[in-house]
Design a protein around this motif. Structure first.
Motif, PDB file in Angstrom:
ATOM      1  N   VAL A  82       0.840  -1.199   0.000  1.00  9.20           N
ATOM      2  CA  VAL A  82       0.000   0.000   0.000  1.00  9.20           C
ATOM      3  C   VAL A  82       0.880   1.257   0.000  1.00  9.20           C
ATOM      4  O   VAL A  82       0.619   2.229  -0.711  1.00  9.20           O
ATOM      5  N   PHE A  85       2.134   1.889  -3.409  1.00  8.25           N
ATOM      6  CA  PHE A  85       1.119   2.552  -4.233  1.00  8.25           C
ATOM      7  C   PHE A  85       1.043   4.044  -3.930  1.00  8.25           C
ATOM      8  O   PHE A  85       1.035   4.870  -4.833  1.00  8.25           O
ATOM      9  N   CYS A  86       1.007   4.379  -2.659  1.00  6.42           N
ATOM     10  CA  CYS A  86       0.832   5.780  -2.278  1.00  6.42           C
ATOM     11  C   CYS A  86       2.039   6.627  -2.662  1.00  6.42           C
ATOM     12  O   CYS A  86       1.897   7.797  -3.015  1.00  6.42           O
ATOM     13  N   GLN A  89       1.393   7.484  -6.085  1.00  4.96           N
ATOM     14  CA  GLN A  89       0.267   8.409  -6.206  1.00  4.96           C
ATOM     15  C   GLN A  89       0.665   9.857  -5.951  1.00  4.96           C
ATOM     16  O   GLN A  89       0.229  10.760  -6.662  1.00  4.96           O
ATOM     17  N   ASN A 105      -1.080   2.819 -12.342  1.00 10.84           N
ATOM     18  CA  ASN A 105      -1.991   1.998 -11.546  1.00 10.84           C
ATOM     19  C   ASN A 105      -2.110   0.584 -12.096  1.00 10.84           C
ATOM     20  O   ASN A 105      -2.114  -0.386 -11.339  1.00 10.84           O
ATOM     21  N   ALA A 124      -6.705  -1.041   2.433  1.00  7.01           N
ATOM     22  CA  ALA A 124      -7.065   0.210   1.747  1.00  7.01           C
ATOM     23  C   ALA A 124      -8.362   0.764   2.310  1.00  7.01           C
ATOM     24  O   ALA A 124      -8.537   1.975   2.448  1.00  7.01           O
ATOM     25  N   ASP A 131      -8.739   5.917  -3.768  1.00  2.69           N
ATOM     26  CA  ASP A 131      -8.203   5.593  -5.093  1.00  2.69           C
ATOM     27  C   ASP A 131      -7.709   4.159  -5.166  1.00  2.69           C
ATOM     28  O   ASP A 131      -7.973   3.442  -6.126  1.00  2.69           O
ATOM     29  N   LEU A 132      -6.994   3.758  -4.132  1.00  2.00           N
ATOM     30  CA  LEU A 132      -6.433   2.406  -4.119  1.00  2.00           C
ATOM     31  C   LEU A 132      -7.546   1.365  -4.050  1.00  2.00           C
ATOM     32  O   LEU A 132      -7.520   0.366  -4.771  1.00  2.00           O
ATOM     33  N   LEU A 136      -8.113  -1.555  -6.696  1.00  2.00           N
ATOM     34  CA  LEU A 136      -8.102  -2.964  -6.293  1.00  2.00           C
ATOM     35  C   LEU A 136      -9.404  -3.667  -6.659  1.00  2.00           C
ATOM     36  O   LEU A 136      -9.387  -4.784  -7.182  1.00  2.00           O
TER      37      LEU A 136
END
Lengths: 184, 202
Positions: A82, A85-86, A89, A105, A124, A131-132, A136
């Motif tokens: 996570v 991902f962030c 982002q 993404n 998430a 967004d995540l 997902l």
């Protein structure tokens, strides 16, 4: 700096150890210390941590807090993904590029196993990263698209509680939907 | 920390597949339905999901509020164009059962597929001039719209027919609809390359 890499047991369990966690991108950036449900300590940059709405509101209530933020519902393994991902982002916050964001993404979910995706969903959701969660859910939906019922069952680990008669009836009622199934 | 390590060790001995199963069972109902909401434009997969378990059937059929179909003109009775890799085509014969099953729909969207011709050379749907959608509620609060004239479709560019049932509000008591008929006026014979299916994004 504490990180998952220092714990050999955990590293063995994580298929892709997230080396990024240990990497310092900017020395001056304020770090926030977070503790996962399995007692792993993560130090993440404030800008990344503020992507987690749950953590953000924690600091809105206590702006000057330097305490470790406990994340009781968040295990380390999905959490490190996570964070990955962030980190991606926030690059798009300074530099909005929808096409590039979409590509990034889809790249992110592409290399994740089904298990990875599924483990990240509750994380998430708990951290309120909209967004995540969206990415997902879409990724899971894409992976079950046009697959057989049996595949979907095993994907989600769900036991069939229909009798064979009930299931046959459902299949008969919507016979078209059970044609042209993708190979498992 | 030591205790955490022990529990990690124990977890390692558990087979991955079993663990995956456990994780999924922890996905709350709310989170599961969020996944289904991503399938609103894919009734085919949704219906397959409804066959997974009783719980899923009730999620799929009771919680789905919006559906989007891609509709192909049916060259023969009970038959639709072959599906493409990108989307499924729904034949008109499938509609009544769908409308019976999804009991809480607020809106549906019907898209016409321009299969098999991307450009009107010749357009397979050239002669479709009108699409009639008839909705009938099963009590006195019938919601009926007739004769949806969607205009000439000879330059089909993602033509959409969208009708929010009861202006987006949920119908009470019981909000169940069936479709009396969804008619495509099409005088043309079925296109020759029908077996190739449709590879276009509608």
């Amino acid at each position: 700096m504490s990180s998952s890499a220092e714990n050999p047991t955990l590293t063995a369990e994580i298929t892709k150890p997230s080396t990024e966690i240990a990497t310092e991108t900017a020395q001056s950036a304020k770090k926030i210390t977070l503790k996962t449900s399995d007692d792993q300590i993560f130090e993440v940059e404030e800008s990344v941590a503020m992507e987690f709405a749950t953590v953000k509101s924690f600091f809105e209530d206590a702006p000057s807090s330097t305490d470790t933020v406990p994340l009781p519902n968040v295990p380390a393994k999905p959490f490190s993904q996570v964070i990955e991902f962030c980190k991606e982002q926030i690059k798009f916050k300074a530099n909005p590029d929808e096409t590039e964001k979409k590509r990034s993404n889809s790249e992110f979910v592409k290399e994740k196993t089904n298990e990875d995706l599924v483990e990240m969903i509750p994380v998430a959701n708990y951290l309120e990263i909209k967004d995540l969660l969206d990415v997902l859910n879409q990724a899971v939906a894409d992976r079950i698209q046009n697959r057989s019922v049996e595949y979907v069952r095993s994907f989600f680990g769900i036991d069939n509680d229909f009798t064979s008669e009930e299931e046959a009836l459902l299949r008969e009622e919507h016979a078209w939907a059970f044609e042209d199934v993708d190979e498992d | 920390m030591k205790r955490a390590q022990q529990s990690q060790n124990q977890e390692l001995t558990v087979r991955r597949s079993t663990r995956l199963t456990d994780k999924f069972q922890k996905l709350s109902d709310e989170l599961t339905t969020k996944i289904f909401s991503k399938l609103e434009d894919d009734p085919k997969t949704l219906i397959r999901c409804s066959t997974v378990s009783k719980k899923w059937a009730s999620f799929v059929f009771k919680k789905t509020a919006h559906l989007s179909f891609i509709f192909s003109c049916t060259p023969e009775k009970n038959r639709s164009f072959p599906n493409s890799k990108l989307h499924s085509h729904i034949s008109s014969s499938a509609i009544p059962a769908i409308m019976n099953a999804f009991s809480n729909l607020e809106s549906i969207e019907i898209k016409l597929c321009r299969c098999p011709s991307r450009t009107p050379q010749p357009p397979c749907c050239q002669n479709i001039t009108k699409m009639n959608v008839v909705w009938t509620g099963d009590d006195s609060q019938a919601d009926t719209c007739l004769g949806f004239d969607v205009g000439l479709l000879s330059t089909i560019q993602g033509t959409k027919l969208s009708h929010a049932l009861s202006e987006g509000k949920k119908l009470a008591n019981p909000p169940k609809f069936f479709c009396n008929g969804l008619l495509l006026d099409n005088d043309r014979p079925p296109p020759e390359n029908i077996e190739k299916g449709c590879d276009y994004e509608c």
